[in-house]
Design an enzyme around this catalytic site. Structure first.
Site, PDB file in Angstrom:
ATOM      1  N   ARG A   1       0.799  -1.230   0.000  1.00  0.00           N
ATOM      2  CA  ARG A   1       0.000   0.000   0.000  1.00  0.00           C
ATOM      3  C   ARG A   1       0.829   1.276   0.000  1.00  0.00           C
ATOM      4  NH1 ARG A   1      -4.264  -2.253   4.468  1.00  0.00           N
ATOM      5  NH2 ARG A   1      -5.573  -3.468   3.039  1.00  0.00           N
TER       6      ARG A   1
ATOM      7  N   CYS B   1      -9.889  -1.393   4.731  1.00  0.00           N
ATOM      8  CA  CYS B   1     -11.356  -1.291   4.689  1.00  0.00           C
ATOM      9  C   CYS B   1     -11.872   0.003   5.312  1.00  0.00           C
ATOM     10  CB  CYS B   1     -11.983  -2.492   5.381  1.00  0.00           C
ATOM     11  SG  CYS B   1     -11.275  -2.872   6.991  1.00  0.00           S
TER      12      CYS B   1
ATOM     13  N   GLN C   1     -15.285  -1.356  14.367  1.00  0.00           N
ATOM     14  CA  GLN C   1     -15.052  -2.346  13.328  1.00  0.00           C
ATOM     15  C   GLN C   1     -15.525  -3.750  13.697  1.00  0.00           C
ATOM     16  OE1 GLN C   1     -11.011   0.035  12.164  1.00  0.00           O
ATOM     17  NE2 GLN C   1     -11.163  -2.018  11.351  1.00  0.00           N
TER      18      GLN C   1
ATOM     19  N   LYS D   1      -2.577   3.443   9.328  1.00  0.00           N
ATOM     20  CA  LYS D   1      -2.934   3.160   7.937  1.00  0.00           C
ATOM     21  C   LYS D   1      -3.889   4.219   7.406  1.00  0.00           C
ATOM     22  CE  LYS D   1      -2.686  -1.906   8.352  1.00  0.00           C
ATOM     23  NZ  LYS D   1      -3.519  -3.136   8.468  1.00  0.00           N
TER      24      LYS D   1
ATOM     25  N   HIS E   1     -18.467  -2.207   9.084  1.00  0.00           N
ATOM     26  CA  HIS E   1     -17.760  -1.245   9.929  1.00  0.00           C
ATOM     27  C   HIS E   1     -18.565   0.046   9.999  1.00  0.00           C
ATOM     28  CE1 HIS E   1     -14.521  -3.961  10.015  1.00  0.00           C
ATOM     29  NE2 HIS E   1     -13.654  -3.357   9.232  1.00  0.00           N
TER      30      HIS E   1
END
Length: 337
Positions: free
Chosen positions: A100, A129, A156, A213, A242
């Site tokens: 990523r 996500c 989440q 992230k 989520h």
């Protein structure tokens, strides 16, 4: 229309199963499908377009007859096999954290930065996500009002940990009802009837990797490192979907009704917001859906240009499998596969 040979790495997992479903549901132009997984699952069968297909081992040589491989088998598998797939002439769309933040790898949400697929060198990364659903909701507002600060708290679902997380919650609930000891394996604490403010490992700055992230991925996807982001990631005892509480501060004045209108016209966003009838996005009602749902949109009176909202999406679909398939569709659209 040209048709493609597609592989799904991690085909027996929670996200891999959704990838196969979504390829079928969206009528992706599949010529041949190849489900790939660990040796233990070799020979097991999955159903695709009304026929049974045997699972093969994800290994060197498995990608030579593929155009696209969707990866959802974990970071280690992606690190080992995605470069192999590329060397064998296949484009790898990876759902793990492996690539990523690699400057040579596009990190793509098709509703947000589809043009970034144009510069791929064989691997394209699927964002986290929680980042995906947040940025699908925020991109139209950023385009209109220029977001300068984000404060986000995520709630989440256990499916974010795959099948082991789901099974642990189910077993703990059963044990609680039967007055047995609740066994803890997947999470650092009991997840049943609890909220754990700890997803992934802690970093030196006291934030978790999951939280960081969201910071780094937002900067990369928006191509804007000036946005200040303060995240808190919480695991809750929900199977799927989520939820996120998001607060934004913008450079330009932002009003609730205007924001609702902007969001209601945005791709893949649905506004569900009628507090007079207690209507707002709920994880329990949105399982299996493909959109990002936004509600509880209200002014933040503590800053000059602030807005609060509640955002819910199915983490296995738009948060993972669907986004990966949409990346593949974007490659086709731009003739990059």
């Amino acid at each position: 229309m040209k048709r493609y040979s597609v592989g799904v790495v991690g085909a027996m997992g929670a996200v891999g199963t959704e990838m196969l479903k979504i390829l079928e549901q969206r009528d992706f132009p599949v010529e041949n499908i190849k489900p790939l997984d660990v040796k233990e699952n070799e020979g097991k069968k999955v159903c695709f377009n009304g026929r049974e297909v045997e699972v093969q081992i994800a290994q060197e040589g498995a990608f030579r007859d593929l155009d696209i491989a969707l990866f959802s088998a974990g970071e280690a598998a992606s690190c080992n096999l995605a470069p192999v797939a590329v060397s064998e002439g296949c484009i790898a769309i990876d759902n793990s954290n492996a690539f990523r933040m690699d400057s040579k790898v596009p990190l793509v949400i098709p509703e947000v930065n589809p043009e970034d697929v144009m510069w791929h060198e064989g691997i394209i990364a699927n964002p986290n996500c929680s980042t995906i659903q947040m940025l699908v909701a925020l991109k139209p507002l950023h385009d209109r009002y220029t977001i300068k600060r984000i404060v986000v708290s995520t709630y989440q679902a256990v499916s974010g940990s795959g099948l082991p997380g789901i099974l642990e919650l189910e077993e703990q609930v059963k044990a609680y009802i039967e007055n047995r000891e609740l066994k803890v394996k997947v999470y650092p604490h009991q997840i049943a009837f609890n909220a754990i403010p700890h997803i992934d490992t802690f970093t030196d700055n006291a934030y978790t990797k999951e939280e960081m992230k969201m910071v780094h991925e937002t900067h990369k996807i928006f191509h804007d490192e000036k946005i200040r982001i303060s995240p808190t990631a919480v695991r809750i005892p929900v199977i799927r979907c989520h939820s996120e509480s998001i607060n934004i501060e913008t450079e330009k004045p932002i009003k609730v009704q205007e924001a609702k209108e902007v969001l209601s016209k945005a791709p893949s966003v649905k506004v569900i917001d009628d507090i007079s009838a207690n209507v707002y996005p709920l994880a329990a009602e949105l399982r299996g859906t493909d959109e990002v749902y936004v509600g509880r949109i209200r002014q933040d009176f503590s800053v000059e240009n602030g807005l609060n909202m509640w955002v819910v999406a199915d983490n296995l679909r738009k948060g993972a499998a669907l986004n990966a398939v949409q990346i593949a569709e974007t490659l086709i659209k731009y003739k990059k596969v």
